[in-house]
Write a protein that holds these residues in place. Sequence first.
Motif, PDB file in Angstrom:
ATOM      1  N   VAL A 139      45.640  -3.773  79.450  1.00  0.00           N
ATOM      2  CA  VAL A 139      46.761  -4.170  80.293  1.00  0.00           C
ATOM      3  C   VAL A 139      47.909  -3.177  80.138  1.00  0.00           C
ATOM      4  N   VAL A 140      48.417  -2.722  81.273  1.00  0.00           N
ATOM      5  CA  VAL A 140      49.651  -1.945  81.331  1.00  0.00           C
ATOM      6  C   VAL A 140      50.664  -2.891  81.951  1.00  0.00           C
ATOM      7  N   ARG A 141      51.733  -3.195  81.218  1.00  0.00           N
ATOM      8  CA  ARG A 141      52.661  -4.236  81.680  1.00  0.00           C
ATOM      9  C   ARG A 141      54.053  -3.703  81.930  1.00  0.00           C
ATOM     10  N   SER A 142      54.549  -4.118  83.083  1.00  0.00           N
ATOM     11  CA  SER A 142      55.955  -3.898  83.432  1.00  0.00           C
ATOM     12  C   SER A 142      56.486  -5.266  83.829  1.00  0.00           C
ATOM     13  N   ASP A 143      56.580  -6.126  82.827  1.00  0.00           N
ATOM     14  CA  ASP A 143      56.942  -7.515  83.083  1.00  0.00           C
ATOM     15  C   ASP A 143      58.429  -7.766  82.829  1.00  0.00           C
ATOM     16  N   ARG A 144      58.904  -8.877  83.360  1.00  0.00           N
ATOM     17  CA  ARG A 144      60.285  -9.329  83.189  1.00  0.00           C
ATOM     18  C   ARG A 144      61.299  -8.289  83.690  1.00  0.00           C
ATOM     19  N   GLN A 145      61.005  -7.673  84.814  1.00  0.00           N
ATOM     20  CA  GLN A 145      61.876  -6.641  85.371  1.00  0.00           C
ATOM     21  C   GLN A 145      63.262  -7.150  85.709  1.00  0.00           C
ATOM     22  N   MET A 146      63.357  -8.393  86.135  1.00  0.00           N
ATOM     23  CA  MET A 146      64.667  -8.934  86.515  1.00  0.00           C
ATOM     24  C   MET A 146      65.481  -9.355  85.297  1.00  0.00           C
ATOM     25  N   VAL A 147      64.857  -9.363  84.127  1.00  0.00           N
ATOM     26  CA  VAL A 147      65.558  -9.682  82.883  1.00  0.00           C
ATOM     27  C   VAL A 147      66.093  -8.395  82.257  1.00  0.00           C
ATOM     28  N   ASP A 148      65.216  -7.380  82.157  1.00  0.00           N
ATOM     29  CA  ASP A 148      65.605  -6.106  81.568  1.00  0.00           C
ATOM     30  C   ASP A 148      64.700  -5.017  82.146  1.00  0.00           C
ATOM     31  N   ALA A 149      65.112  -4.444  83.263  1.00  0.00           N
ATOM     32  CA  ALA A 149      64.292  -3.463  83.977  1.00  0.00           C
ATOM     33  C   ALA A 149      63.984  -2.241  83.120  1.00  0.00           C
ATOM     34  N   GLU A 150      64.964  -1.758  82.393  1.00  0.00           N
ATOM     35  CA  GLU A 150      64.754  -0.556  81.573  1.00  0.00           C
ATOM     36  C   GLU A 150      63.671  -0.788  80.529  1.00  0.00           C
ATOM     37  N   ALA A 151      63.733  -1.910  79.835  1.00  0.00           N
ATOM     38  CA  ALA A 151      62.723  -2.236  78.823  1.00  0.00           C
ATOM     39  C   ALA A 151      61.358  -2.448  79.474  1.00  0.00           C
ATOM     40  N   SER A 152      61.354  -3.031  80.666  1.00  0.00           N
ATOM     41  CA  SER A 152      60.106  -3.278  81.381  1.00  0.00           C
ATOM     42  C   SER A 152      59.382  -1.971  81.698  1.00  0.00           C
ATOM     43  N   PHE A 153      60.107  -1.006  82.226  1.00  0.00           N
ATOM     44  CA  PHE A 153      59.495   0.280  82.563  1.00  0.00           C
ATOM     45  C   PHE A 153      59.111   1.055  81.304  1.00  0.00           C
ATOM     46  N   ALA A 154      59.861   0.888  80.233  1.00  0.00           N
ATOM     47  CA  ALA A 154      59.526   1.539  78.959  1.00  0.00           C
ATOM     48  C   ALA A 154      58.213   0.986  78.407  1.00  0.00           C
ATOM     49  N   ARG A 155      58.000  -0.334  78.534  1.00  0.00           N
ATOM     50  CA  ARG A 155      56.734  -0.938  78.077  1.00  0.00           C
ATOM     51  C   ARG A 155      55.558  -0.337  78.841  1.00  0.00           C
ATOM     52  N   ALA A 156      55.726  -0.208  80.148  1.00  0.00           N
ATOM     53  CA  ALA A 156      54.653   0.357  80.972  1.00  0.00           C
ATOM     54  C   ALA A 156      54.351   1.795  80.557  1.00  0.00           C
ATOM     55  N   ALA A 157      55.386   2.578  80.333  1.00  0.00           N
ATOM     56  CA  ALA A 157      55.194   3.977  79.933  1.00  0.00           C
ATOM     57  C   ALA A 157      54.445   4.057  78.608  1.00  0.00           C
ATOM     58  N   THR A 158      54.807   3.205  77.660  1.00  0.00           N
ATOM     59  CA  THR A 158      54.125   3.180  76.356  1.00  0.00           C
ATOM     60  C   THR A 158      52.664   2.781  76.528  1.00  0.00           C
ATOM     61  N   ASP A 159      52.419   1.745  77.307  1.00  0.00           N
ATOM     62  CA  ASP A 159      51.037   1.297  77.536  1.00  0.00           C
ATOM     63  C   ASP A 159      50.195   2.396  78.166  1.00  0.00           C
ATOM     64  N   ILE A 160      50.765   3.121  79.124  1.00  0.00           N
ATOM     65  CA  ILE A 160      50.032   4.206  79.779  1.00  0.00           C
ATOM     66  C   ILE A 160      49.704   5.313  78.778  1.00  0.00           C
ATOM     67  N   GLU A 161      50.676   5.653  77.938  1.00  0.00           N
ATOM     68  CA  GLU A 161      50.438   6.701  76.931  1.00  0.00           C
ATOM     69  C   GLU A 161      49.318   6.320  75.971  1.00  0.00           C
ATOM     70  N   GLU A 162      49.148   5.016  75.731  1.00  0.00           N
ATOM     71  CA  GLU A 162      48.122   4.556  74.787  1.00  0.00           C
ATOM     72  C   GLU A 162      46.728   4.467  75.416  1.00  0.00           C
ATOM     73  N   LEU A 163      46.639   4.631  76.743  1.00  0.00           N
ATOM     74  CA  LEU A 163      45.334   4.590  77.397  1.00  0.00           C
ATOM     75  C   LEU A 163      44.531   5.841  77.071  1.00  0.00           C
ATOM     76  N   ALA A 164      43.285   5.640  76.754  1.00  0.00           N
ATOM     77  CA  ALA A 164      42.389   6.785  76.564  1.00  0.00           C
ATOM     78  C   ALA A 164      41.974   7.282  77.931  1.00  0.00           C
ATOM     79  N   ALA A 165      41.993   8.594  78.092  1.00  0.00           N
ATOM     80  CA  ALA A 165      41.578   9.172  79.376  1.00  0.00           C
ATOM     81  C   ALA A 165      40.086   9.015  79.526  1.00  0.00           C
TER      82      ALA A 165
END
Length: 193
Positions: free
Chosen positions: A167-193
């Motif tokens: 799961v790559v998550r960008s959840d709770r955007q309306m609560v804290d958009a910056e943290a939401s996009f940061a979570r997604a970026a971290t999740d993407i970086e952790e994906l194995a190609a």
Amino acid sequence: MTRTLLRIDASARTEGSTTRQIADRVAERLAPETVVTRDLSQGLPMIDSDWIAANFTEAADRTEAQRAKLALSDELIAELQAADTILIAVPIYNFGVPSALKAWIDMIARARVTFRYTEAGPEGLLTGKRAILAVASGGTEVDSAIDFATPYLRHVLGFVGITDVQVVRSDRQMVDAEASFARAATDIEELAA
């Protein structure tokens, strides 16, 4: 290595969709040889009694009309069978999946095609595949008690044999958009190609 990526875009929004943006970044990270995209923004037909009758008729006994009724389902299943990675870009709508994604699931979950029943219970037939869920929400936290989308998708995918689900998550955007996009970026970086 991702040879063939099947990308399912479930957001009704074609412009400004977070899940589509995340899916773009995931696809870039995976660098597949082939990408097949299925955009559900215009919806899919719902299964009906004629579809069910066709599905439960033995393939050799189906009429031309029954084969035509199952043609889209057959096409969607063929896309799944050909892919080694499935990327589902899914917004959480009212705590669940968009109706078009539910319609897609109804079309691809077919007994004796993508799963079968055995004496030991159901067995998925789409094994050896990987799925990535790109999940976005306004206020629902992924995997919280009110998230009925992510656990449902894990279950459905497992039911048809796809048990490697990330799961790559960008959840709770309306609560804290910056943290939401940061979570997604971290999740993407952790994906194995």
